[in-house]
Design a protein around this motif. Structure first.
Motif, PDB file in Angstrom:
ATOM      1  N   LYS A 104      50.346   1.265 137.590  1.00 54.76           N
ATOM      2  CA  LYS A 104      50.842   1.337 138.974  1.00 54.76           C
ATOM      3  C   LYS A 104      52.329   1.007 139.074  1.00 54.76           C
ATOM      4  N   PHE A 105      53.057   1.912 139.682  1.00 56.99           N
ATOM      5  CA  PHE A 105      54.466   1.657 140.021  1.00 56.99           C
ATOM      6  C   PHE A 105      54.640   1.896 141.514  1.00 56.99           C
ATOM      7  N   THR A 106      55.512   1.119 142.154  1.00 54.74           N
ATOM      8  CA  THR A 106      55.804   1.379 143.569  1.00 54.74           C
ATOM      9  C   THR A 106      57.155   2.062 143.701  1.00 54.74           C
ATOM     10  N   ASP A 107      58.022   1.851 142.718  1.00 61.85           N
ATOM     11  CA  ASP A 107      59.375   2.395 142.791  1.00 61.85           C
ATOM     12  C   ASP A 107      59.810   2.769 141.378  1.00 61.85           C
ATOM     13  N   LEU A 108      59.518   4.030 141.014  1.00 63.96           N
ATOM     14  CA  LEU A 108      59.802   4.460 139.645  1.00 63.96           C
ATOM     15  C   LEU A 108      60.598   5.755 139.621  1.00 63.96           C
ATOM     16  N   GLU A 109      61.633   5.761 138.795  1.00 64.09           N
ATOM     17  CA  GLU A 109      62.363   7.005 138.537  1.00 64.09           C
ATOM     18  C   GLU A 109      62.271   7.276 137.040  1.00 64.09           C
ATOM     19  N   ILE A 110      62.067   8.532 136.677  1.00 66.51           N
ATOM     20  CA  ILE A 110      62.055   8.884 135.261  1.00 66.51           C
ATOM     21  C   ILE A 110      63.189   9.865 135.010  1.00 66.51           C
ATOM     22  N   ILE A 111      64.012   9.559 134.010  1.00 67.18           N
ATOM     23  CA  ILE A 111      65.071  10.506 133.637  1.00 67.18           C
ATOM     24  C   ILE A 111      64.654  11.134 132.320  1.00 67.18           C
ATOM     25  N   HIS A 112      64.396  12.423 132.389  1.00 67.62           N
ATOM     26  CA  HIS A 112      63.845  13.098 131.213  1.00 67.62           C
ATOM     27  C   HIS A 112      64.874  13.308 130.111  1.00 67.62           C
ATOM     28  N   THR A 113      64.449  13.048 128.885  1.00 63.26           N
ATOM     29  CA  THR A 113      65.211  13.423 127.700  1.00 63.26           C
ATOM     30  C   THR A 113      64.249  13.452 126.521  1.00 63.26           C
ATOM     31  N   ASP A 114      64.476  14.384 125.607  1.00 59.76           N
ATOM     32  CA  ASP A 114      63.525  14.550 124.506  1.00 59.76           C
ATOM     33  C   ASP A 114      63.808  13.657 123.309  1.00 59.76           C
TER      34      ASP A 114
ATOM     35  N   ALA B  16      54.088   2.966 125.105  1.00 52.91           N
ATOM     36  CA  ALA B  16      52.993   2.261 125.787  1.00 52.91           C
ATOM     37  C   ALA B  16      53.473   0.922 126.360  1.00 52.91           C
ATOM     38  N   CYS B  17      54.070   0.085 125.499  1.00 49.00           N
ATOM     39  CA  CYS B  17      54.427  -1.260 125.937  1.00 49.00           C
ATOM     40  C   CYS B  17      55.624  -1.290 126.881  1.00 49.00           C
ATOM     41  N   THR B  18      56.536  -0.317 126.732  1.00 51.52           N
ATOM     42  CA  THR B  18      57.671  -0.314 127.656  1.00 51.52           C
ATOM     43  C   THR B  18      57.195   0.074 129.058  1.00 51.52           C
ATOM     44  N   ILE B  19      56.287   1.053 129.135  1.00 53.54           N
ATOM     45  CA  ILE B  19      55.756   1.477 130.446  1.00 53.54           C
ATOM     46  C   ILE B  19      54.938   0.341 131.074  1.00 53.54           C
ATOM     47  N   GLU B  20      54.033  -0.222 130.286  1.00 48.92           N
ATOM     48  CA  GLU B  20      53.184  -1.304 130.813  1.00 48.92           C
ATOM     49  C   GLU B  20      54.042  -2.516 131.217  1.00 48.92           C
ATOM     50  N   GLY B  21      55.010  -2.846 130.381  1.00 47.54           N
ATOM     51  CA  GLY B  21      55.874  -3.998 130.660  1.00 47.54           C
ATOM     52  C   GLY B  21      56.698  -3.786 131.915  1.00 47.54           C
ATOM     53  N   ALA B  22      57.187  -2.558 132.076  1.00 48.76           N
ATOM     54  CA  ALA B  22      57.986  -2.252 133.266  1.00 48.76           C
ATOM     55  C   ALA B  22      57.138  -2.384 134.532  1.00 48.76           C
ATOM     56  N   ALA B  23      55.883  -1.914 134.449  1.00 55.83           N
ATOM     57  CA  ALA B  23      54.989  -2.005 135.613  1.00 55.83           C
ATOM     58  C   ALA B  23      54.690  -3.470 135.956  1.00 55.83           C
ATOM     59  N   LEU B  24      54.429  -4.255 134.908  1.00 52.97           N
ATOM     60  CA  LEU B  24      54.197  -5.686 135.111  1.00 52.97           C
ATOM     61  C   LEU B  24      55.397  -6.348 135.793  1.00 52.97           C
ATOM     62  N   ALA B  25      56.596  -6.009 135.289  1.00 52.87           N
ATOM     63  CA  ALA B  25      57.824  -6.606 135.825  1.00 52.87           C
ATOM     64  C   ALA B  25      58.018  -6.223 137.285  1.00 52.87           C
ATOM     65  N   GLN B  26      57.714  -4.949 137.594  1.00 50.24           N
ATOM     66  CA  GLN B  26      57.885  -4.508 138.975  1.00 50.24           C
ATOM     67  C   GLN B  26      56.955  -5.270 139.906  1.00 50.24           C
ATOM     68  N   LYS B  27      55.719  -5.455 139.442  1.00 54.34           N
ATOM     69  CA  LYS B  27      54.726  -6.162 140.245  1.00 54.34           C
ATOM     70  C   LYS B  27      55.156  -7.620 140.471  1.00 54.34           C
ATOM     71  N   GLU B  28      55.617  -8.255 139.432  1.00 59.40           N
ATOM     72  CA  GLU B  28      55.953  -9.678 139.494  1.00 59.40           C
ATOM     73  C   GLU B  28      57.303  -9.957 140.131  1.00 59.40           C
ATOM     74  N   LEU B  29      58.277  -9.088 139.848  1.00 59.92           N
ATOM     75  CA  LEU B  29      59.658  -9.398 140.217  1.00 59.92           C
ATOM     76  C   LEU B  29      60.212  -8.483 141.294  1.00 59.92           C
ATOM     77  N   GLY B  30      59.454  -7.422 141.578  1.00 61.55           N
ATOM     78  CA  GLY B  30      59.887  -6.508 142.644  1.00 61.55           C
ATOM     79  C   GLY B  30      61.128  -5.696 142.332  1.00 61.55           C
ATOM     80  N   VAL B  31      61.402  -5.477 141.057  1.00 65.12           N
ATOM     81  CA  VAL B  31      62.598  -4.699 140.712  1.00 65.12           C
ATOM     82  C   VAL B  31      62.291  -3.204 140.671  1.00 65.12           C
ATOM     83  N   GLY B  32      63.309  -2.395 140.977  1.00 58.41           N
ATOM     84  CA  GLY B  32      63.183  -0.952 140.814  1.00 58.41           C
ATOM     85  C   GLY B  32      63.276  -0.612 139.339  1.00 58.41           C
ATOM     86  N   ILE B  33      62.486   0.382 138.915  1.00 56.63           N
ATOM     87  CA  ILE B  33      62.445   0.722 137.487  1.00 56.63           C
ATOM     88  C   ILE B  33      62.902   2.161 137.260  1.00 56.63           C
ATOM     89  N   VAL B  34      63.802   2.329 136.295  1.00 55.62           N
ATOM     90  CA  VAL B  34      64.179   3.660 135.837  1.00 55.62           C
ATOM     91  C   VAL B  34      63.817   3.738 134.355  1.00 55.62           C
TER      92      VAL B  34
END
Lengths: 331, 331
Positions: free
Chosen positions: A51-61, A15-33
């Motif tokens: 909300k993400f504008t530039d997100l890549e997800i690399i799947h692993t279980d 939860a917090c990693t996803i939310e934090g990444a979205a916040l960072a993207q909004k504020e800092l404009g970084v691409g997120i993987v």
């Protein structure tokens, strides 16, 4: 730039990693993987309308936990969200790495997957510790329980590079943690490290006693990982015990309670400032890419801040500066 | 019993050592032997009308200072007030020793003039550190910057003897300071010491992290002298920095100042309790007689308290108990 995040590392992941990444993207404009279970990540994003504008997800279980042996990252957990993030980082698919997962595993992954900067004997963990005026760096705070003098010299050089390039301190004071200020103090490790740090092209200000450290008189305090870890947790423990005792005094009687109502807010601010023993995440210095270890209990804001640190680390060209610093000693 | 006091050791010597000794005699009924310049001592006693009922003065002109090399106690300063006090103690002319002089010189004098208890590898300094409930012992706090595992085992045995005999703790919890609670944590020193402490006939509760230490969860925290010295001074520095910041918050504006008026007294009590990082003087454990190192800045009351500690140390037969504890391990 792109930051790769171990989405399943930390107490409140994902939860917090996803939310934090979205916040960072909004504020800092970084691409997120993000690395981790794609279904879980996608459904969290959908359900919480993240909300993400530039997100890549690399799947692993798989996920490596705090209880797993750190070196298992290379073997049984080589397909964990952390291991995959390190692998992709080393392959150039991202510019910096953030995880709130196991510290030991991050040291292993940084050292053996991302690999050391040429000439670095051992990467080390550095934290910024709050002090009344400005935070100071403590390094190593636990990656290397046993150190050799040359390692402490390199820690000084790495701390210097980071503080100049990221913290904007033009001539940071680098001190060696010791049990006295004279150069003959301490054991063989400290005495030899003193000589080597004196030779390095940094502003080495000599030994610092632990009593002076909390005042923030040095920009960086260099020590072995055993002592650094003891120091970091002792500052935290002392501050937290003190605040508990102060609370007791404030609630002692009704008159004190009235006074407490007035000053409580300011004391809470202070407590917040000092109680968390570190400012932001820990840095793994000495590896080829920026690696940030966020607190295990990071919330979304803390993850966002760790991503910001990763951004500054990357943009400050710290790795290049460490390389140059190490070369100047070898010559 | 008779306590021998280095009258010229400490920042406020001989005024506070003389006054403290007289206070102790009045309160505790101990015989007092003072070493140092007899003329100066006699004229101080006369001018300030200090009362003694049982006083011996052993004249000597020389004093060893904080800046002198500790080992000079055996050579150029062998006739100093401290060296003479150690000599007379070892010859049986007194039962216990108190000095507020150089810590290094006290370790040298205790070890080489008074000499070690049979079987003791290295004497060590122990302090009682305040915590919310009751003080706990930290040992070694600086006598041995570098330690071997067997030394840490002995420190545990010595701490156990003192806490039982003097502090009246029936089954003191002895912990090893480390960077994690698992027995595999730390370097070789900690891992081996863990095994040896487990074998000793004490209530060894395993590793303690420095974060837990200030809470007073263990009765004794065992560590090498380097780490112990860093820890001791860091607790002091952190507490003092925090109180400075709290003071800032209390004087921030007029409303806070009003509240501060009310709670200031209770906070001062707390500050006094925690700010001085030690309760009483430090104990040199492992030598054949009770040796107490009072704070360099001791006033008369602190000297009196150090003499009280010396009395309890002597009356508790701690030396005998340490001897027995060490023998039980060797068997």
């Amino acid at each position: 730039m792109r930051v790769i995040i171990d989405a399943f590392g930390g107490d409140f992941a994902p939860a917090c990693t996803i939310e934090g990444a979205a916040l960072a993207q909004k504020e800092l404009g970084v691409g997120i993987v993000l690395t981790g279970n794609e279904d879980i990540i996608r459904s969290y994003i959908r359900e919480h309308d993240v909300k993400f504008t530039d997100l890549e997800i690399i799947h692993t279980d798989d996920v490596i936990s705090m209880h797993d042996e750190p070196t298992s990252l290379l073997k049984t957990h080589k397909d964990s969200s952390m291991a995959v993030a390190f692998k992709k980082l080393s392959e150039g698919e991202a510019d910096a790495f953030v995880s709130a997962g196991s510290t030991g595993a991050i040291v292993v992954g940084g050292t053996l997957i991302v690999k050391r900067i040429k000439g670095v004997k051992r990467p080390a963990l550095a934290s910024m510790i709050p002090s009344p005026d400005k935070p100071y760096m403590l390094m190593d705070m636990g990656a290397n329980a046993e150190c050799r003098p040359e390692m402490l010299q390199q820690f000084g050089i790495m701390a210097n590079a980071y503080l100049k390039r990221v913290e904007g301190r033009s001539n940071p004071k680098i001190a060696l943690l010791n049990i006295g200020t004279e150069d003959t103090k301490g054991g063989e490790l400290q005495q030899e490290a003193y000589k080597l740090l004196s030779k390095a092209d940094i502003n080495f200000v000599g030994n610092i006693e632990s009593r002076e450290m909390p005042k923030g008189v040095a920009d960086a305090v260099i020590t072995d990982g055993f002592t650094g870890n003891i120091a970091l947790k002792l500052i935290e423990g002392t501050a937290s015990t003190l605040f508990k005792m102060i609370k007791g005094a404030l609630y002692k009687n009704i008159i004190n309670k009235l006074a407490a109502l007035i000053i409580k807010k300011d004391l809470y601010v202070l407590k917040g400032k000092m109680d968390s023993s570190e400012v932001g995440g820990a840095l793994l210095l000495g590896v080829k890419k920026p690696v940030i270890k966020a607190h295990g209990n990071s919330d979304a804001k803390a993850i966002k801040n760790a991503i910001r640190q990763a951004k500054y680390f990357y943009e400050g060209n710290v790795i290049e500066s460490i390389s140059q610093g190490l070369e100047s000693v070898e010559e």
